[in-house]
Design a protein around this motif. Sequence first.
Motif, PDB file in Angstrom:
ATOM      1  N   ARG A  45      78.971  42.397 -32.390  1.00 29.74           N
ATOM      2  CA  ARG A  45      79.477  42.210 -33.756  1.00 29.74           C
ATOM      3  C   ARG A  45      80.242  43.431 -34.232  1.00 29.74           C
ATOM      4  O   ARG A  45      79.922  44.565 -33.896  1.00 29.74           O
ATOM      5  CB  ARG A  45      78.306  41.931 -34.707  1.00 29.74           C
ATOM      6  N   GLY A  79      81.061  48.931 -33.821  1.00 25.01           N
ATOM      7  CA  GLY A  79      80.263  47.746 -34.077  1.00 25.01           C
ATOM      8  C   GLY A  79      78.848  47.903 -33.558  1.00 25.01           C
ATOM      9  O   GLY A  79      78.395  48.998 -33.217  1.00 25.01           O
ATOM     10  N   LEU A  97      82.349  44.816 -37.939  1.00 28.35           N
ATOM     11  CA  LEU A  97      82.714  44.602 -39.325  1.00 28.35           C
ATOM     12  C   LEU A  97      83.985  45.386 -39.644  1.00 28.35           C
ATOM     13  O   LEU A  97      84.089  46.572 -39.302  1.00 28.35           O
ATOM     14  CB  LEU A  97      81.582  45.040 -40.272  1.00 28.35           C
ATOM     15  N   ASP A 125      86.186  46.425 -42.971  1.00 23.81           N
ATOM     16  CA  ASP A 125      86.159  46.449 -44.428  1.00 23.81           C
ATOM     17  C   ASP A 125      87.571  46.371 -45.006  1.00 23.81           C
ATOM     18  O   ASP A 125      88.539  46.830 -44.382  1.00 23.81           O
ATOM     19  CB  ASP A 125      85.510  47.742 -44.934  1.00 23.81           C
ATOM     20  N   THR A 165      82.957  38.492 -34.023  1.00 23.71           N
ATOM     21  CA  THR A 165      81.947  38.360 -32.978  1.00 23.71           C
ATOM     22  C   THR A 165      82.618  38.051 -31.633  1.00 23.71           C
ATOM     23  O   THR A 165      83.827  37.865 -31.553  1.00 23.71           O
ATOM     24  CB  THR A 165      80.931  37.256 -33.327  1.00 23.71           C
ATOM     25  N   THR A 174      85.222  44.280 -49.403  1.00 24.32           N
ATOM     26  CA  THR A 174      84.606  43.145 -48.717  1.00 24.32           C
ATOM     27  C   THR A 174      84.649  43.424 -47.214  1.00 24.32           C
ATOM     28  O   THR A 174      85.372  44.314 -46.751  1.00 24.32           O
ATOM     29  CB  THR A 174      85.347  41.835 -49.009  1.00 24.32           C
ATOM     30  N   ALA A 175      83.878  42.662 -46.451  1.00 23.33           N
ATOM     31  CA  ALA A 175      83.817  42.873 -45.002  1.00 23.33           C
ATOM     32  C   ALA A 175      84.068  41.567 -44.266  1.00 23.33           C
ATOM     33  O   ALA A 175      83.602  40.502 -44.684  1.00 23.33           O
ATOM     34  CB  ALA A 175      82.460  43.436 -44.598  1.00 23.33           C
ATOM     35  N   THR A 176      84.801  41.651 -43.164  1.00 25.85           N
ATOM     36  CA  THR A 176      85.032  40.524 -42.271  1.00 25.85           C
ATOM     37  C   THR A 176      84.277  40.784 -40.976  1.00 25.85           C
ATOM     38  O   THR A 176      84.423  41.856 -40.366  1.00 25.85           O
ATOM     39  CB  THR A 176      86.526  40.346 -41.959  1.00 25.85           C
ATOM     40  N   GLU A 177      83.473  39.832 -40.555  1.00 25.93           N
ATOM     41  CA  GLU A 177      82.704  39.972 -39.322  1.00 25.93           C
ATOM     42  C   GLU A 177      83.471  39.358 -38.150  1.00 25.93           C
ATOM     43  O   GLU A 177      84.002  38.248 -38.255  1.00 25.93           O
ATOM     44  CB  GLU A 177      81.345  39.299 -39.446  1.00 25.93           C
ATOM     45  N   ASN A 229      75.545  43.928 -45.785  1.00 29.15           N
ATOM     46  CA  ASN A 229      75.491  43.330 -44.456  1.00 29.15           C
ATOM     47  C   ASN A 229      74.041  43.239 -44.024  1.00 29.15           C
ATOM     48  O   ASN A 229      73.147  43.765 -44.679  1.00 29.15           O
ATOM     49  CB  ASN A 229      76.319  44.144 -43.458  1.00 29.15           C
ATOM     50  N   TRP A 246      74.762  50.745 -42.594  1.00 26.17           N
ATOM     51  CA  TRP A 246      76.213  50.619 -42.694  1.00 26.17           C
ATOM     52  C   TRP A 246      76.862  51.308 -41.506  1.00 26.17           C
ATOM     53  O   TRP A 246      76.571  52.478 -41.222  1.00 26.17           O
ATOM     54  CB  TRP A 246      76.724  51.239 -43.995  1.00 26.17           C
TER      55      TRP A 246
END
Length: 363
Positions: free
Chosen positions: A356, A352, A358, A360, A45, A40-43, A326, A331
Motif C-alpha cells: 500500500r 509505503g 498513500l 497526499d 495498492t 486528503t490521501a489517495t491509496e 489512515n 503517518w
Amino acid sequence: MRTAVARRTAPFALAVAAVTAAGAGMTGTALADAPPGAWTATEITGLTAPALYGVTAPDRAHAWAVGTQSSSSAPLILSYRHGAWTQQAAPAGTAPELVDVASGGPSNVWAVGQGGGDATAKSLHWNGRAWKAVAYPLPLAMAVSVDSRGKAWSIGSNTDGSGAAVFRRTGGAWTDKGFALPDRGVVDALAARTPKDVWVGGATSSSADGLWHYDGTSWTQMDIPGNWPQWVLQIVALSPKDVWFYTIPQDPLFSGPDLVHWDGTAFTVTKTPSPSAKVGTYAQDVGFLGDIASDGRGGIWLQDSRTAYYRHFDGTAWTDVPRPANDLGGWPQVYDLAQVGRTQSVWGVGPGAGDRLLIDRFH
C-alpha cells in the motif's frame, strides 16, 4: 528539489548525530489561520514494498511520482491523469531507485536514479508518449530540475561522493556547468529557475554554508547568517527575490531545521516548529526531515515527517494543519512535496507499507 536515497548517507563526520531536541522551535510560536482547503490521501495498492522519493506536477491534470519497489530492486513510476494514478513502465536498464523528478510541462519530464551498477540508466526523459533512457555522465545522479526554457539541470557525483558536478541538458547531451566543491562535502539540492538563476545546496566539511548560486556565468558561495554552517536540504525558487531553503544548522546539540528566505538582497532565518522528541540517526535518513513547497500565495508548506501535521508558514506565523486520517497505525514519512503548477494545490509523497502507498494532496 528533495534530498533522497544515497544523499541520506553523508560521507563525513558533520552528519553523524543521534541527539534529543529539547523543545526546539515551539516556544512562543504564533499560529496563523489555516489556508483554505484540506489535505486528503489517495491509496494505491498492488505494489510490493513501494517508496516514492520525488513528485512533480506541471498542471492540475498531470503529475508524476517516482521511487522504487520490490525492496529497492526495481524502479517505480506513477502518472496522474484523468483524476487517477497509474503505473508506467520504465525503460529496460533503469536504475532501481529513482530519486528525483522535475517537469517543464506534460511532455517534458525528467527523472534521475541511483543504484544498479554503472550500466543502468541514471536519467530518463518523458516526451509525452514514452519514457526514454538517457546516458548520464557520472555514476551517482542526485537531483534534477527544469529551467524556464525547458532544459533539464542535474547534480551528479562519483559513488564515494567526490567529483560533484552540475550539468545542463544542451544539444542532446549533459553539459558540465563548471561547478566545483571547494572542499570535501555533499551536494543534494537543486533549483534551476532560469539559465541565469540556479541554486545548488548541500553541506561542506568546513565552516562555510552549503549554498551556491549561478548567474549564467559563474558560481558564488552564499553566506546564510547564523553561528553554525547550514546544510541546505531543499530549495524552492519562485523568483529572483523569493527563494526558500530548508536547512540544518550544524550545531552540536541539533537545534532543529531552519526555514530560510532570500529576498534578492538578504537572508531571513526562521526556526521551524520541531517536536520535543528524540531526533534519532537523522544522518542515515535525511528524508526523515521532510520537504517544503510553495503554497501558491506567498507562503510555504512543510512536512517534517515527525508529526501528524503539515506545517504552514505564511511569512510571519506557523499553522498546524492535520494530515489525512489512515488505518496504517501512524503517518508515513513525506519525502517530497510539489506545488501543482502555479496553483495553491500541493502533492506529497513518501514510502509505503506492504503493498500500500498513500499520496497526499492539498486542494
